[in-house]
Write a protein that holds these residues in place. Structure first.
Motif, PDB file in Angstrom:
ATOM      1  N   ALA A   1       1.702  -0.079   5.443  1.00 34.41           N
ATOM      2  CA  ALA A   1       0.426  -0.625   6.017  1.00 34.41           C
ATOM      3  C   ALA A   1      -0.346  -1.068   4.689  1.00 34.41           C
ATOM      4  N   GLY A   2      -0.318  -0.227   3.677  1.00 30.24           N
ATOM      5  CA  GLY A   2      -1.218  -0.736   2.705  1.00 30.24           C
ATOM      6  C   GLY A   2      -0.577  -1.686   1.675  1.00 30.24           C
ATOM      7  N   LEU A   3       0.683  -1.958   1.925  1.00 27.25           N
ATOM      8  CA  LEU A   3       1.336  -3.093   1.292  1.00 27.25           C
ATOM      9  C   LEU A   3       1.282  -4.411   1.943  1.00 27.25           C
ATOM     10  N   ASN A   4       1.596  -4.150   3.138  1.00 19.31           N
ATOM     11  CA  ASN A   4       1.630  -5.493   3.920  1.00 19.31           C
ATOM     12  C   ASN A   4       0.565  -5.698   5.049  1.00 19.31           C
ATOM     13  N   GLY A   5      -0.377  -4.881   5.350  1.00 26.27           N
ATOM     14  CA  GLY A   5      -1.393  -5.023   6.086  1.00 26.27           C
ATOM     15  C   GLY A   5      -2.629  -5.779   5.701  1.00 26.27           C
ATOM     16  N   PRO A   6      -3.473  -6.155   6.717  1.00 30.85           N
ATOM     17  CA  PRO A   6      -4.778  -6.840   6.330  1.00 30.85           C
ATOM     18  C   PRO A   6      -5.504  -6.041   5.215  1.00 30.85           C
ATOM     19  N   GLY A   7      -6.011  -6.939   4.278  1.00 30.11           N
ATOM     20  CA  GLY A   7      -6.744  -6.304   3.418  1.00 30.11           C
ATOM     21  C   GLY A   7      -6.144  -5.554   2.175  1.00 30.11           C
ATOM     22  N   ALA A   8      -4.598  -5.603   1.963  1.00 28.25           N
ATOM     23  CA  ALA A   8      -3.958  -4.970   1.130  1.00 28.25           C
ATOM     24  C   ALA A   8      -4.479  -5.391  -0.223  1.00 28.25           C
ATOM     25  N   GLU A   9      -4.622  -4.268  -1.255  1.00 31.76           N
ATOM     26  CA  GLU A   9      -5.032  -4.683  -2.373  1.00 31.76           C
ATOM     27  C   GLU A   9      -4.049  -5.257  -3.203  1.00 31.76           C
ATOM     28  N   ALA A  10      -4.314  -6.182  -3.928  1.00 34.15           N
ATOM     29  CA  ALA A  10      -3.290  -6.999  -4.919  1.00 34.15           C
ATOM     30  C   ALA A  10      -3.774  -6.653  -6.232  1.00 34.15           C
ATOM     31  N   TYR A  11      -3.019  -6.453  -7.212  1.00 30.32           N
ATOM     32  CA  TYR A  11      -3.073  -5.880  -8.596  1.00 30.32           C
ATOM     33  C   TYR A  11      -2.600  -7.085  -9.647  1.00 30.32           C
ATOM     34  N   ARG A  12      -3.249  -6.944 -10.586  1.00 25.10           N
ATOM     35  CA  ARG A  12      -2.816  -7.947 -11.790  1.00 25.10           C
ATOM     36  C   ARG A  12      -1.660  -7.443 -12.679  1.00 25.10           C
ATOM     37  N   LEU A  13      -1.022  -8.120 -13.412  1.00 24.36           N
ATOM     38  CA  LEU A  13       0.148  -8.024 -14.105  1.00 24.36           C
ATOM     39  C   LEU A  13      -0.025  -7.929 -15.691  1.00 24.36           C
TER      40      LEU A  13
END
Length: 341
Positions: A284-296
């Protein structure tokens, strides 16, 4: 003897989906009707994993023991409510690929003999910039699923040092998959280089366990970080998707806490629906609403340092790809001609 039903309709997310030849055997002891009902049962968390993504369908019209093919284009006769998105192959050609937006799409595809769903790491809104970085831990001969678990824990630790969170799932076979939600700012080439950088750092930390060697003759008894799964048009099977093996195993999301206690065979199309009913989606933390996205940025800095300080540039692409800028020769080391002055 009563005549078997030639077709039936099953409700899937508010739509009636027609199932032809519902008694056809897709796995030993599993009919097409069973398969369709499985994808409906896990529809909510699985749709979260594939929603609004181009998805390649691996179809087995005659069941797992028959011939298969990868459907990269929307089939003829698709329902009007099915959505698609145009993707571009490494060759430059394009195709309109299935883009699931509702559970009924999963049921419809299962009726076509789709055993496996392979989503791209991009969204319909931007098919040129991945929003997931995926790492494939592929056990080589002489290694085991438990070795892949050890490598995955090391990757989690490394990602944590970089301020990133990864989510793990079984592959449905002997390996593991790890995914990180990322800002969709980099193209496939840069995301692939980030995966290579991560793999090389793991290789330095665990040289007897991990390898990034493309050539099988160099891998030894180690876990191969298959960095080319991050290349354009290469996909990793979806969470909750069945795998095309007689045991009907499933690629199962698991929590890091339970990873040490699971085996791939624990998760099948028979065991996954009750698990979904009892356990919250570990992704859920990967695909759900509000999942945090990280920089590369940090991984790409590591990639630049590998090239600048260690002479470690790009690695070979798969043989069906066009020659890529900066790519080393695609020649098996044992067959390479010696360098002469």
């Amino acid at each position: 003897m009563a005549k078997q039903a030639e077709a039936l309709e099953i409700e899937a997310g508010g739509r009636a989906v027609r199932v032809s030849s519902p008694a056809k055997v897709m796995f030993p002891g599993v009919t097409k009707e069973d398969l369709v009902r499985y994808y409906i049962a896990v529809g909510e968390p699985m749709l979260a994993a594939v929603r609004d993504r181009p998805v390649t369908l691996r179809r087995f019209p005659d069941g797992v023991e028959g011939e298969s093919f990868f459907a990269k284009r929307v089939p003829k006769g698709a329902p009007a409510w099915l959505e698609s998105v145009q993707i571009r192959f490494p060759s430059g050609r394009t195709a309109d690929e299935v883009c699931p937006t509702e559970i009924a799409v999963l049921a419809w595809a299962a009726n076509l003999g789709t055993l496996e769903f392979h989503p791209w790491p991009v969204s319909k809104a931007d098919v040129e910039h991945p929003d997931q970085m995926r790492i494939d831990f592929d056990p080589q001969p002489g290694t085991s699923f438990r070795d892949a678990v050890t490598a995955a824990h090391a990757a989690r630790e490394l990602l944590g040092e970089l301020g990133m969170t990864g989510f793990v799932k079984t592959s449905g076979g002997r390996g593991l998959h790890l995914a990180v939600r990322i800002v969709p700012e980099w193209d496939f080439i840069r995301v692939r280089r980030a995966v290579i950088a991560l793999g090389r750092e793991l290789e330095r930390r665990l040289p007897k366990l991990v390898t990034t060697s493309w050539w099988k003759e160099e891998r030894g008894e180690r876990i191969f970080i298959d960095y080319n799964q991050a290349a354009r048009d290469r996909t990793i099977v979806a969470a909750y998707s069945a795998r095309a093996v007689p045991a009907a195993t499933v690629s199962a999301p698991v929590s890091w806490d339970e990873l040490d206690d699971v085996e791939p065979g624990d998760f099948t199309i028979a065991t996954m629906p009750p698990r979904c009913a009892a356990v919250a989606d570990p992704h859920a933390g990967l695909n759900g609403p509000g999942a945090e996205a990280y920089r590369l940025d940090q991984l790409l800095e590591m990639s630049a340092a590998d090239e600048r300080d260690r002479g470690l540039g790009d690695l070979p692409y798969p043989p069906d790809y066009p020659k890529m800028p900066g790519e080393p020769p695609r020649v098996q080391p044992s067959r390479a001609r010696p360098v002469t002055s």
